[in-house]
Design an enzyme around this catalytic site. Structure first.
Site, mmCIF file in Angstrom:
data_model
loop_
_atom_site.group_PDB
_atom_site.id
_atom_site.type_symbol
_atom_site.label_atom_id
_atom_site.label_comp_id
_atom_site.label_asym_id
_atom_site.label_seq_id
_atom_site.Cartn_x
_atom_site.Cartn_y
_atom_site.Cartn_z
ATOM 1 C CG ASP A 225 31.818 24.669 11.744
ATOM 2 O OD1 ASP A 225 32.941 24.769 10.887
ATOM 3 O OD2 ASP A 225 30.744 25.210 11.164
ATOM 4 C CG HIS B 90 36.644 26.715 12.283
ATOM 5 N ND1 HIS B 90 37.521 27.424 11.615
ATOM 6 C CD2 HIS B 90 35.503 26.910 11.725
ATOM 7 C CE1 HIS B 90 36.958 27.957 10.865
ATOM 8 N NE2 HIS B 90 35.884 27.745 10.663
ATOM 9 C CG HIS C 39 26.949 26.615 9.252
ATOM 10 N ND1 HIS C 39 27.240 27.939 8.794
ATOM 11 C CD2 HIS C 39 27.974 26.305 9.932
ATOM 12 C CE1 HIS C 39 28.545 27.983 8.745
ATOM 13 N NE2 HIS C 39 29.047 27.388 9.563
ATOM 14 C CG ASN D 29 37.967 24.400 5.212
ATOM 15 O OD1 ASN D 29 38.962 24.164 5.839
ATOM 16 N ND2 ASN D 29 37.638 25.264 4.599
ATOM 17 N NE ARG E 24 24.025 24.328 5.977
ATOM 18 C CZ ARG E 24 25.359 24.507 5.956
ATOM 19 N NH1 ARG E 24 25.832 25.578 5.589
ATOM 20 N NH2 ARG E 24 26.307 23.471 6.090
ATOM 21 C CG HIS F 181 26.620 19.722 3.989
ATOM 22 N ND1 HIS F 181 26.323 20.906 3.048
ATOM 23 C CD2 HIS F 181 27.681 19.966 4.603
ATOM 24 C CE1 HIS F 181 27.085 21.651 3.201
ATOM 25 N NE2 HIS F 181 28.007 21.143 4.491
ATOM 26 C CG ASP G 144 32.069 30.195 9.558
ATOM 27 O OD1 ASP G 144 31.302 29.375 9.528
ATOM 28 O OD2 ASP G 144 33.390 29.816 9.620
#
Lengths: 435, 308, 204
Positions: A310, A235, A65, A283, A67, A314, A155
């Protein structure tokens, strides 16, 4: 511009053999591979001394990701690709759950342009299955495929509507790209904070049962069988899920799957041991020791085709809060190589070849990435050099990534990506990025 | 002998010696509650802030009185009237309170693990007054203290905990505290309200309450948490009451003279019958007094000495 | 004369380790006679036993108070109420100690209001223990008067406190400890002066 990677032990990911030799690159391609290949190189060639180290095809992380656009405070294409280079990755596939969502060709172009101008490694965009990730209407998959996406996925969320999933598998098969499924029953998983089991009971956190994942994988496999489409399970985390995939394969379903490094190393007990550290909140959640062992076995046997981090950046505002309020996800680009070398290869749970294959030939093959995933004449000169003996400590404060949310902070590890080479250019050497 | 940590967060992390120290100290402090002048100067000048994100009458008042009896200064913050409603994060609130000189923060919060999180943020002592579904250690200790006052020791006793164990932080604290003190704990409730895997903690579960009660020295009745459930885990309160309500008929299945306990507040007629709630075996009111004594003891042990 | 046992104990600092006996001040007979005299003095000064109560300060003040109660029972034929006072909660040194002292129970099961309270302790030294005891008694009620009876007064007052009844005045230096042993607590009756280790002398 010629580059010679000299004197390393070149890994054959198929056989596991390590043979001393050189890799000669020119104009972004591999010109020669093998013992004494350097002899044929031109005089003014740049030389990278790989003595005592392992040389592999450039590593590929197919679940990242970045972002960008929209959530740049967590990560963007620049910091994300720098993190990839630092971690030994020469290619990443970026997920479409940005703001706005990558659900049409213009967004695909935006990412490709930005990556070409500012990125440090190869970036392959993945498009969304549904418009704006709403799970209701198909996105313009054909247009995006023409623009160069390598797969589609919603996803972050499952495609809850089975008819939409059927359509997506059918439609995407026209363009030869897989549907990557984030398989999760949203009602079984609702409000869940960690794996449903004894530890969730002790810690007082609502649990997500393994069946929330496996039941949706079963549905997705059946729809793949119905449509003849290609399914890739993101995942995967449980023994139950792996047995469902095994069953589907036995029926001829075109299904592949990937596993994250944290699901190969950590269990749900980590939530208790770390006293509710939100860097254990992911997750799918961290599962039991039996699930971890099943994933390791499936990696060894080749039932799992890819290791994908994955990488989910954050900011502290998203993570440094009470457990239930924390966002799901951990970063992985800069920890995957050291953690897997230490915990899997170093402790004998998987061979070096199996681990590297899952990050090279595996993802390159299932996504059809031309020129990637193998060290052979004519392939793109994407090369990773691994120092298996370097002992060091993971320090999140030193990461290239803009984010710091990792469960591996402070871990003592043995093994690192000593150099990252993209199209014949050394972009990372001994932890330093060349810019 | 002193407490090992600056906080009281869970009984899972507390050793039997520490628990006994708290209970012994509670024994000595209990008489202060019965004096005409309920005041000792021990914690004069200490600042104790109670910080409740969930409604509570008894626990908050119990802590506040315990602090005041010991001459500490107390401040109550409840979320309906505070900046937390305006969206201030727990982290910022914690830093603010510490900056004002709080020596001790007593927090009740809806999210499990939030008191552990708070204790990492501040130097002040943190007392967990109930975090999500995780633990309510001071309730566990006052329950143990109550049993000890009547039975001398918990060693070898059988304690039956009945009700919504899955959502109960009180049950978890009681399980840890009582098993560490040598009692045998069994659980009884509907299958949908029992947690998975607690046999690994040495605790047996029954879905028929009549099978759990025989031989019980203590019957501990949990509240049916209507507000926490919300997911239709039992079809109706009527069905729950018919199968699990502890009334005179069911209580008679336990040992004669078995202690009847409940953390309060009660849903009379649902999980517990008024006949036994107000009956001779009921210690429900005494639990409240003991709660003040136990909380005084914890405040003394955490705050009574020099700052570390 | 056997040396008193070394006792560790709750952190009340009453038994520092490594002390050596220097002088035996009182033996069992001397203690008995002193208590006998004190009991008579109490009755004489208060013109009888009306409204009299005895309150022993934990730990060793308690058996001393009980003995005084017994002697008064023999002499006057009446039962003076006996209370037990734990002053831990009133100590002025709590915030300077790293470990909390163990709190024991206070048991004064009668009203003190209007009563003549005889506080009883084993050794009077700085006076801080008695100051704490006075505060504790005030929180329990409003006595008519409070008098202090001690077995040993060793001087070195840090507060303006004095004893009304003294078993024996024992001049000491700060490097010494007065060690009172009682049958009920320590298995024998004796008062011994000990030389403290320099470290313990500082602590005291």
């Amino acid at each position: 511009m010629t580059l010679v990677v000299r004197g390393g032990r070149i890994l054959d990911v198929e056989t596991g053999a390590l043979n001393e030799g050189d890799v000669v690159c020119g104009d972004g391609k591999i010109l020669a591979v093998g013992p004494a290949a350097a002899a044929g190189a031109s005089a003014g060639a740049e030389v990278l001394d790989a003595t005592g180290m392992v040389v592999t095809p450039g590593l590929i992380d197919m679940h990242v990701h970045l972002r960008d656009p929209g959530l740049e405070y967590k990560e963007d294409i620049v910091s994300g690709t720098r993190a990839a280079a630092a971690g030994g990755f020469t290619s990443v596939c970026c997920m479409p759950n940005t703001q706005p969502v990558v659900d049409h060709a213009a967004m695909v172009g935006f990412i490709q342009d930005r990556a070409k101008r500012l990125g440090v490694v190869n970036v392959y965009p993945i498009g969304s299955v549904s418009k704006n990730l709403e799970g209701r209407e198909l996105a313009e998959i054909g247009d995006m495929a023409a623009a160069g996406i390598v797969a589609v996925t919603d996803d972050g969320k499952p495609v809850w509507n089975s008819e939409l999933m059927r359509t997506a598998l059918l439609y995407s098969s026209m363009y030869g790209i897989p549907v990557i499924a984030h398989s999760e029953d949203p009602h079984l998983a609702e409000d869940g904070q960690m794996h449903f089991g004894t530890w969730a009971g002790v810690l007082g956190l609502r649990g997500i049962p393994g069946a929330a994942e496996a039941s949706m994988i079963a549905r997705d496999c059946m729809l793949a069988e119905l449509t003849g489409g290609r399914l890739h399970v993101a995942h995967v985390s449980t023994e139950l899920s792996l047995s469902v995939i095994r069953w589907a394969r036995s029926r001829g379903v075109k299904v592949t799957c990937e596993v994250t490094p944290h699901h190969l190393v950590l269990t749900d007990e980590e939530v208790s041991r770390s006293a509710y550290d939100t860097n254990t909140k992911v997750n799918p959640p961290l599962r039991t020791a039996a699930d971890v062992e099943a994933c390791r076995a499936a990696l060894r046997s080749g039932e799992i085709q890819a290791i994908a981090s994955d990488h989910a950046p954050h900011s502290p505002d998203d993570k440094d809060v009470e457990y239930n309020l924390a966002a799901n996800g951990v970063i992985g680009l800069e920890t995957t190589v050291p953690v897997l070398l230490t915990e899997l290869v170093g402790k004998g749970h998987a061979g070096l070849a199996a681990v590297v294959r899952a990050m090279t030939a595996g993802p390159a093959g299932l996504l059809g990435l031309k020129g990637k995933g193998r060290l052979a004449v004519g392939m793109d000169a994407d090369i990773t050099v691994l120092n298996l003996d370097k002992s060091w400590r993971i320090e999140p404060a030193a990461f290239q990534s803009r984010s710091r949310n990792t469960p591996f902070g402070g871990w003592e590890v043995r093994g690192a990506a000593a150099a990252t080479i993209v199209a014949g250019r050394v972009v990372q050497r001994n932890g330093q990025l060349s810019d | 002998m002193a407490l090992q940590a600056k906080d009281v967060l869970s009984l899972q992390e507390m050793g039997p010696e520490e628990m006994n120290l708290i209970l012994d100290t509670a024994d000595s402090l209990r008489e202060v509650i019965y004096r005409p002048i309920k005041k000792v100067p021990t914690l004069r000048g200490k600042t104790i802030i109670t910080f409740f994100h969930e409604p509570s009458t008894r626990t908050r008042t119990s802590f506040e009185l315990a602090a005041k009896f010991m001459s500490a200064d107390t401040v109550n913050i409840s979320t309906t009237t505070s900046a937390i409603v305006k969206g201030e994060s727990l982290k910022d609130t914690a830093y603010t309170l510490q900056a004002m000189g709080a020596d001790c923060l007593i927090m009740r919060h809806g999210i499990s693990g939030s008191c552990h999180y708070l204790s990492r943020l501040v130097d002040a002592s943190v007392i967990n007054a109930g975090d999500g579904m995780h633990e309510h250690p001071t309730q566990g200790l006052l329950d143990m203290y109550t049993i000890r006052r009547h039975k001398g020791s918990l060693e070898g006793l059988k304690v039956a905990i009945v009700g919504d164990v899955l959502h109960s932080r009180v049950a978890r604290s009681d399980i840890w505290g009582m098993t560490k003190s040598g009692a045998e704990v069994v659980l009884a409730g509907p299958r949908t309200l029992l947690p998975d895997g607690f046999e690994q903690l040495g605790v047996r579960s029954y879905t028929a309450v009549e099978e759990a009660l025989p031989g019980a020295d203590v019957v501990y009745v949990l509240r049916v948490q209507r507000e926490r459930q919300g997911k239709g885990l039992v079809p109706s309160m009527r069905e729950y009451a018919r199968q699990y309500c502890i009334n005179g008929r069911r209580l008679a299945l336990a040992k004669p003279g078995a202690l009847l306990m409940h953390p309060g507040p009660m849903n009379r007629g649902i999980e517990i019958g008024s006949d036994v709630a107000d009956g001779a075996q009921s210690l429900i009111v005494e639990q409240v007094t003991n709660g003040v004594a136990v909380r005084m003891a914890i405040l003394y042990l955490l705050l009574g000495g020099a700052a570390a | 004369m056997p040396l008193p046992n070394r006792r560790g104990g709750p952190s009340g600092g009453d038994r520092p380790l490594g002390a050596q006996a220097k002088a035996h001040i009182m033996d069992q007979e001397a203690i008995r006679r002193a208590l006998f005299r004190i009991a008579h003095e109490i009755i004489e000064r208060n013109q009888g036993t009306e409204n009299l109560t005895l309150v022993g300060i934990r730990r060793r003040g308690v058996p001393l108070a009980a003995r005084l109660q017994g002697i008064i029972r023999e002499i006057e034929g009446c039962e003076v109420p006996l209370g037990i006072l734990d002053i831990t909660l009133y100590r002025d040194d709590l915030t300077t100690r790293l470990e909390q002292p163990i709190v024991r129970s206070t048991e004064v099961p009668f009203s003190l209001s209007g009563k003549k309270v005889i506080l009883v302790d084993d050794v009077l030294y700085t006076g801080r223990t008695v100051r704490a005891a006075l505060d504790a008694l005030m929180d329990l009620g409003r006595p008519q008067l409070i008098q202090l009876a001690v077995l040993v007064d060793r001087g070195h007052r840090e507060l303006p406190i004095r004893a009304d009844y003294v078993g024996k005045n024992v001049p000491t230096s700060r490097r010494e400890n007065v060690n009172v042993s009682l049958l009920e607590v320590d298995g024998e009756d004796a008062v011994v002066i000990e030389l403290l280790n320099p470290v313990d002398a500082e602590v005291k």
